[in-house]
Enzyme design. Structure first.
Site, PDB file in Angstrom:
ATOM      1  CG  HIS A 172      -0.291   0.021   2.544  1.00 57.47           C
ATOM      2  ND1 HIS A 172       0.229   1.164   3.097  1.00 57.47           N
ATOM      3  CD2 HIS A 172      -0.077  -0.970   3.457  1.00 57.47           C
ATOM      4  CE1 HIS A 172       0.731   0.899   4.289  1.00 57.47           C
ATOM      5  NE2 HIS A 172       0.571  -0.395   4.528  1.00 57.47           N
ATOM      6  CB  CYS A 188       1.383  -3.639   5.357  1.00 60.70           C
ATOM      7  SG  CYS A 188      -0.178  -4.383   5.877  1.00 60.70           S
TER       8      CYS A 188
END
Length: 275
Positions: A172, A188
């Site tokens: 992301h 992440c």
């Protein structure tokens, strides 16, 4: 910034790109230089250990680490090599690979090593922190964390997100410029906004994703042997440990080669070196 394409010039070669020098200008600092050339913050520090990353001397020459060895893995889809803090995307219809600096999980919140795929693509993602994140935030800050953060400047996912399979792990963007090219996330994979936008537009669903842990990369090329060494992921690990020495045993043989290698094992520079 734009996606940085590298041409794979020969099917049996694993070298791409070229390092180059940059002269520090008034007002420069490593974070701005990293963004200018789309390289990682820690990569600049490791490649230029004698320069102050916050106040580099004006006129100093620094190395921009843009030459690299491709990881040991099939050259398809997305490959993330955690120790070098880079994401590779191999274009399916050409001999081009795009390379991006990334942020990965902090110590204790590691990004998993896995083989997966892009299971979902989301624009303007909503951030829903896990129960573990909420508990950690409450313990650290003494107040609760919002259970849901909509798209916007307060959303740490940025404008785009790609899900790994059906897991909680995402590739992301970010609402902060700092942290790319560092161990900065809760597991992440973070990218600069321009980079995640490019991936969102160009990477199709079901693209294979391989996340590997390869601090040492080696290659036999037409002009000789080359090696690229990065910091190991664990603070407790040393590149002089037996498991890494076994990897190097058959590659580094002469006393001259060992003399070149020894300082790189103690202080990895993350740049391609000829043996």
């Amino acid at each position: 910034m734009n996606a940085k394409p590298y041409l794979m010039t020969h099917p049996e070669s694993r070298i791409i790109g070229e390092d180059f020098n940059y002269t520090v200008k008034d007002g420069d600092y490593f974070q701005a230089i990293a963004e200018k050339f789309n390289v990682g913050f820690l990569a600049l520090i490791d490649a230029n250990p004698d320069l102050d990353p916050f106040l580099p001397k004006v006129g100093a020459r620094m190395v921009i680490p843009s030459k690299m060895l491709l990881p040991y893995t099939p050259h398809e889809g997305i490959v993330i090599n955690l120790p070098e803090l880079r994401l590779y995307y191999f274009s399916p219809d050409s001999d081009v690979v795009h390379v991006f600096p990334i942020g990965i999980g902090k110590q204790g919140l590691s990004t998993p090593k896995t083989k997966s795929y892009i299971g979902e693509k989301r624009e303007d993602p909503v951030w829903r922190p896990t129960k573990e994140m909420q508990a950690r935030y409450l313990a650290e800050h003494g107040k609760p964390l919002a259970k849901e953060v909509p798209a916007g400047p307060d959303n740490p996912f940025g404008k785009y997100a790609l899900r790994l399979g059906t897991s909680v792990y995402l590739i992301h963007g970010s609402n902060q410029r700092i942290g790319i090219g560092m161990r900065s996330s809760s597991g992440c994979i973070r990218l600069f906004d321009d980079d995640i936008e490019w991936l969102y537009e160009h990477v199709p669903l079901n693209t294979v994703v391989r996340i590997v842990d390869q601090p040492i990369k080696m290659s036999y090329e037409l002009d000789g042997k080359h090696i690229e060494i990065h910091r190991p992921l664990s603070d407790g690990e040393s590149l002089n440990d037996k498991k890494y020495q076994r990897v190097l045993k058959n590659f580094v043989q002469s006393e001259e080669e060992q003399a070149i290698l020894a300082p790189l094992l103690d202080k990895p520079k993350g740049i391609v070196v000829s043996l």
